[in-house]
Design a protein around this motif. Structure first.
Motif, PDB file in Angstrom:
ATOM      1  N   GLU A  56       0.832  -1.208   0.000  1.00 17.47           N
ATOM      2  CA  GLU A  56       0.000   0.000   0.000  1.00 17.47           C
ATOM      3  C   GLU A  56       0.865   1.256   0.000  1.00 17.47           C
ATOM      4  O   GLU A  56       0.541   2.237  -0.672  1.00 17.47           O
ATOM      5  CB  GLU A  56      -0.937   0.023   1.223  1.00 17.47           C
ATOM      6  N   VAL A  59       2.355   1.648  -3.509  1.00 15.01           N
ATOM      7  CA  VAL A  59       1.349   2.127  -4.458  1.00 15.01           C
ATOM      8  C   VAL A  59       1.146   3.631  -4.301  1.00 15.01           C
ATOM      9  O   VAL A  59       1.128   4.373  -5.284  1.00 15.01           O
ATOM     10  CB  VAL A  59       0.006   1.367  -4.272  1.00 15.01           C
ATOM     11  N   LYS A  60       1.014   4.097  -3.062  1.00 13.24           N
ATOM     12  CA  LYS A  60       0.808   5.534  -2.808  1.00 13.24           C
ATOM     13  C   LYS A  60       2.015   6.348  -3.258  1.00 13.24           C
ATOM     14  O   LYS A  60       1.870   7.383  -3.896  1.00 13.24           O
ATOM     15  CB  LYS A  60       0.544   5.784  -1.321  1.00 13.24           C
ATOM     16  N   ALA A  63       2.245   6.384  -7.110  1.00 13.29           N
ATOM     17  CA  ALA A  63       1.223   7.276  -7.673  1.00 13.29           C
ATOM     18  C   ALA A  63       1.595   8.742  -7.455  1.00 13.29           C
ATOM     19  O   ALA A  63       1.415   9.569  -8.351  1.00 13.29           O
ATOM     20  CB  ALA A  63      -0.136   6.969  -7.055  1.00 13.29           C
ATOM     21  N   SER A  67       2.125  10.290 -11.034  1.00  8.71           N
ATOM     22  CA  SER A  67       0.740  10.544 -11.450  1.00  8.71           C
ATOM     23  C   SER A  67       0.624  11.509 -12.630  1.00  8.71           C
ATOM     24  O   SER A  67      -0.268  11.365 -13.461  1.00  8.71           O
ATOM     25  CB  SER A  67      -0.093  11.060 -10.267  1.00  8.71           C
ATOM     26  N   ILE A  75      -0.152   3.243 -14.641  1.00  7.94           N
ATOM     27  CA  ILE A  75      -0.153   3.326 -13.173  1.00  7.94           C
ATOM     28  C   ILE A  75      -0.962   2.175 -12.584  1.00  7.94           C
ATOM     29  O   ILE A  75      -0.522   1.522 -11.629  1.00  7.94           O
ATOM     30  CB  ILE A  75      -0.668   4.694 -12.693  1.00  7.94           C
ATOM     31  N   LEU A  76      -2.127   1.889 -13.150  1.00 12.45           N
ATOM     32  CA  LEU A  76      -2.940   0.783 -12.653  1.00 12.45           C
ATOM     33  C   LEU A  76      -2.212  -0.553 -12.819  1.00 12.45           C
ATOM     34  O   LEU A  76      -2.285  -1.418 -11.949  1.00 12.45           O
ATOM     35  CB  LEU A  76      -4.291   0.744 -13.363  1.00 12.45           C
ATOM     36  N   ASN A  79       0.486  -0.773 -10.217  1.00 14.44           N
ATOM     37  CA  ASN A  79      -0.171  -1.057  -8.939  1.00 14.44           C
ATOM     38  C   ASN A  79      -0.491  -2.543  -8.820  1.00 14.44           C
ATOM     39  O   ASN A  79      -0.305  -3.141  -7.760  1.00 14.44           O
ATOM     40  CB  ASN A  79      -1.449  -0.234  -8.778  1.00 14.44           C
ATOM     41  N   LYS A  83       0.901  -4.992  -5.941  1.00 18.53           N
ATOM     42  CA  LYS A  83      -0.011  -5.727  -5.060  1.00 18.53           C
ATOM     43  C   LYS A  83       0.201  -7.237  -5.144  1.00 18.53           C
ATOM     44  O   LYS A  83      -0.060  -7.958  -4.186  1.00 18.53           O
ATOM     45  CB  LYS A  83      -1.459  -5.375  -5.374  1.00 18.53           C
ATOM     46  N   GLU A  87       6.740  -6.341  -8.177  1.00 17.16           N
ATOM     47  CA  GLU A  87       7.359  -5.059  -8.517  1.00 17.16           C
ATOM     48  C   GLU A  87       8.842  -5.179  -8.826  1.00 17.16           C
ATOM     49  O   GLU A  87       9.388  -4.380  -9.585  1.00 17.16           O
ATOM     50  CB  GLU A  87       7.110  -4.013  -7.421  1.00 17.16           C
TER      51      GLU A  87
END
Length: 185
Positions: A56, A59-60, A63, A67, A75-76, A79, A83, A87
């Motif tokens: 998490e 991901v933050k 982004a 972004s 980006i999705l 992510n 998850k 990565e």
């Protein structure tokens, strides 16, 4: 081997998705950017491989940093990789995406190294000689290597032509070394 197959599957899935949404070129541009960042930033590589950071948090952070620079689809996708704990394979996935993108768009990558920058007419002549017909495009990457002395080294796929002066001198030296008719001094 397993991660290699997984990277290929992820890359093909991204290609299929980007083709479906007609965003292949955008995702290719995103891939180039991500690979450049991975190559140039040790901190980014460490961030991706960190076992301390939770998915998490990654991901933050990802982004927040990208972004405004990457498309939503990329980006999705990143992510999703984060998850699923993939990565660390981001570089492989996007390299394979570019490979599949080139195949899909019939782009042939050629690399030329020369002792000095090529002139425009030299590039045009080279591209016309490399032209494989209407079905493909040539992407020419040029590098300058003063150690070549003169000439060039051309790589297309897995083939290489070494027409450099340094290679000619090395070959001449090898021939002299093998020549049985020259007396040893």
């Amino acid at each position: 081997m397993k991660s290699l197959r997984a990277s290929t599957r992820y890359a093909k899935a991204l290609l299929d998705l980007s083709r479906e949404r007609q965003m292949m070129d955008i995702v290719k541009t995103d891939s180039d950017l991500l690979l450049a960042v991975v190559e140039e930033s040790r901190d980014f590589r460490n961030f991706l491989k960190s076992a301390i950071l939770k998915p998490e948090q990654k991901v933050k952070t990802f982004a927040a940093v990208f972004s405004n620079q990457l498309s939503e689809i990329t980006i999705l996708f990143v992510n999703l990789l984060i998850k699923q704990g993939r990565e660390a394979h981001l570089e492989d996935v996007f390299e394979k995406y570019i490979t599949h993108y080139f195949i899909e768009n019939k782009i042939v990558k050629a690399q030329i190294s020369s002792s000095s920058p090529l002139l425009k007419d030299q590039k045009d002549r080279l591209l016309s000689l490399l032209n494989f017909g209407e079905t493909s495009k040539i992407l020419l990457e040029e590098t300058v290597d003063p150690e070549l002395i003169g000439g060039f080294i051309l790589r297309v796929g897995d083939q290489q032509i070494n027409a450099s002066a340094s290679e000619a001198l090395s070959q001449l030296e090898r021939e002299f070394d093998k020549n049985l008719y020259i007396a040893d001094f």
